[in-house]
Design an enzyme around this catalytic site. Structure first.
Site, PDB file in Angstrom:
ATOM      1  N   LYS A 197       2.124  -2.815   6.216  1.00  0.00           N
ATOM      2  CA  LYS A 197       2.300  -2.598   4.788  1.00  0.00           C
ATOM      3  C   LYS A 197       3.740  -2.199   4.458  1.00  0.00           C
ATOM      4  O   LYS A 197       4.270  -2.562   3.400  1.00  0.00           O
ATOM      5  CB  LYS A 197       1.314  -1.535   4.286  1.00  0.00           C
ATOM      6  CG  LYS A 197      -0.138  -2.003   4.328  1.00  0.00           C
ATOM      7  CD  LYS A 197      -0.362  -3.231   3.444  1.00  0.00           C
ATOM      8  CE  LYS A 197      -1.808  -3.648   3.367  1.00  0.00           C
ATOM      9  NZ  LYS A 197      -2.057  -4.775   2.444  1.00  0.00           N
ATOM     10  N   SER A 257       0.851  -1.186   0.000  1.00  0.00           N
ATOM     11  CA  SER A 257       0.000   0.000   0.000  1.00  0.00           C
ATOM     12  C   SER A 257       0.884   1.232   0.000  1.00  0.00           C
ATOM     13  O   SER A 257       2.049   1.171   0.429  1.00  0.00           O
ATOM     14  CB  SER A 257      -0.895   0.009   1.248  1.00  0.00           C
ATOM     15  OG  SER A 257      -1.572   1.251   1.393  1.00  0.00           O
ATOM     16  N   TYR A 267      -1.500  -0.833  10.682  1.00  0.00           N
ATOM     17  CA  TYR A 267      -1.657  -1.058   9.235  1.00  0.00           C
ATOM     18  C   TYR A 267      -0.449  -0.528   8.473  1.00  0.00           C
ATOM     19  O   TYR A 267       0.104  -1.221   7.611  1.00  0.00           O
ATOM     20  CB  TYR A 267      -2.936  -0.362   8.760  1.00  0.00           C
ATOM     21  CG  TYR A 267      -3.256  -0.584   7.300  1.00  0.00           C
ATOM     22  CD1 TYR A 267      -3.880  -1.751   6.889  1.00  0.00           C
ATOM     23  CD2 TYR A 267      -2.965   0.385   6.339  1.00  0.00           C
ATOM     24  CE1 TYR A 267      -4.203  -1.962   5.547  1.00  0.00           C
ATOM     25  CE2 TYR A 267      -3.282   0.195   5.001  1.00  0.00           C
ATOM     26  CZ  TYR A 267      -3.893  -0.978   4.609  1.00  0.00           C
ATOM     27  OH  TYR A 267      -4.200  -1.180   3.289  1.00  0.00           O
TER      28      TYR A 267
END
Length: 253
Positions: free
Chosen positions: A155, A138, A151
């Protein structure tokens, strides 16, 4: 050179492909000639196309990645392409973050990717065949976002995992690359897309050079390319697909 982009004769497993970006990946691979096995958390969605094979598994379970790969090879013995796309967002603000939510993030976004790729690579090495792995990270793995600590960390780890696996698997003829989507309209971003207050979406649209949020189909071409012979001399790279979101610092005022 056109044939280099064809996936005729290839077979792929795409994790996290019951909806959103994963389904767009699977569709793009199919449209380019590949046989595709899709994967989701629960039973086969009624909306999944007939051409797609389908397996369900909770990849947070320790034995699930290896089991999923074994089942996928049972469906498609010639499997040579893996798209590790399964992942999700469980964050709360940093000062409220719990060990349970952190562990859930790491289990799905990092560990599941790692061990799915390992099981896939083991099978190819055993059969002395080359192949391709594509990992969905991401832009959050490159730039931080508010209230997204777990998160973002997961990533970011996938960006480095892409490079590390490329090093580990190069001598076996297995290429490993990544895709870093930006702000894409998926179930995870529904609240932003359909929010009554449009100011946040409008802010992002000003920041994105192409002036719009992406659609899952906007990301699919990168997966097709990286899985094809057109990318046969590319490994260890992560392609950013974000409409220019991360290209400039300030954005339009």
């Amino acid at each position: 050179m056109t044939k280099a982009f064809s996936l005729d004769g290839k077979a792929a497993l795409v994790t996290g492909s019951s909806q959103g970006i994963g389904l767009a990946f699977a569709t793009g691979l199919h449209d380019s000639g590949a046989r595709v096995v899709c994967h989701g958390l629960t039973g086969r969605p009624a909306t999944l196309p007939d051409w797609a094979g389908y397996l369900s598994a909770d990849l947070c379970a320790p034995d699930a990645p290896a089991s999923l790969v074994a089942q996928a090879f049972a469906l498609e013995p010639g499997l040579d392409t893996l798209i590790c796309n399964a992942g999700s967002f469980f964050d709360v603000p940093f000062l409220e973050m719990t060990r349970q939510l952190w562990d859930k993030t790491v289990a799905l976004n990092q560990a599941a990717t790692y061990f799915t790729a390992q099981a896939f690579a083991k099978r190819l090495v055993q059969e002395k065949r080359g192949g391709s792995i594509v990992i969905t990270s991401s832009t959050n793995g490159l730039q931080a976002e508010m209230d997204s600590t777990a998160y973002d960390a997961s990533k970011g780890a996938l960006v480095m995992l892409t490079k590390s696996l490329a090093v580990s698997l190069a001598d076996h003829g297995i290429r490993v690359n990544g895709i870093a989507p930006g702000l894409i309209k998926t179930p995870l971003t529904q609240s932003l897309v359909h929010a009554g207050d449009t100011s946040v979406r409008e802010h992002y649209e000003k920041k994105i050079l192409l002036r719009r949020l992406g659609a899952p189909e906007d990301v699919a071409g990168a997966a097709v390319f990286l899985s094809s012979d057109a990318a046969s001399y590319i490994t260890g790279e992560t392609i950013i697909v974000d409409g220019g979101l991360t290209t400039w610092q300030i954005g339009r005022l």
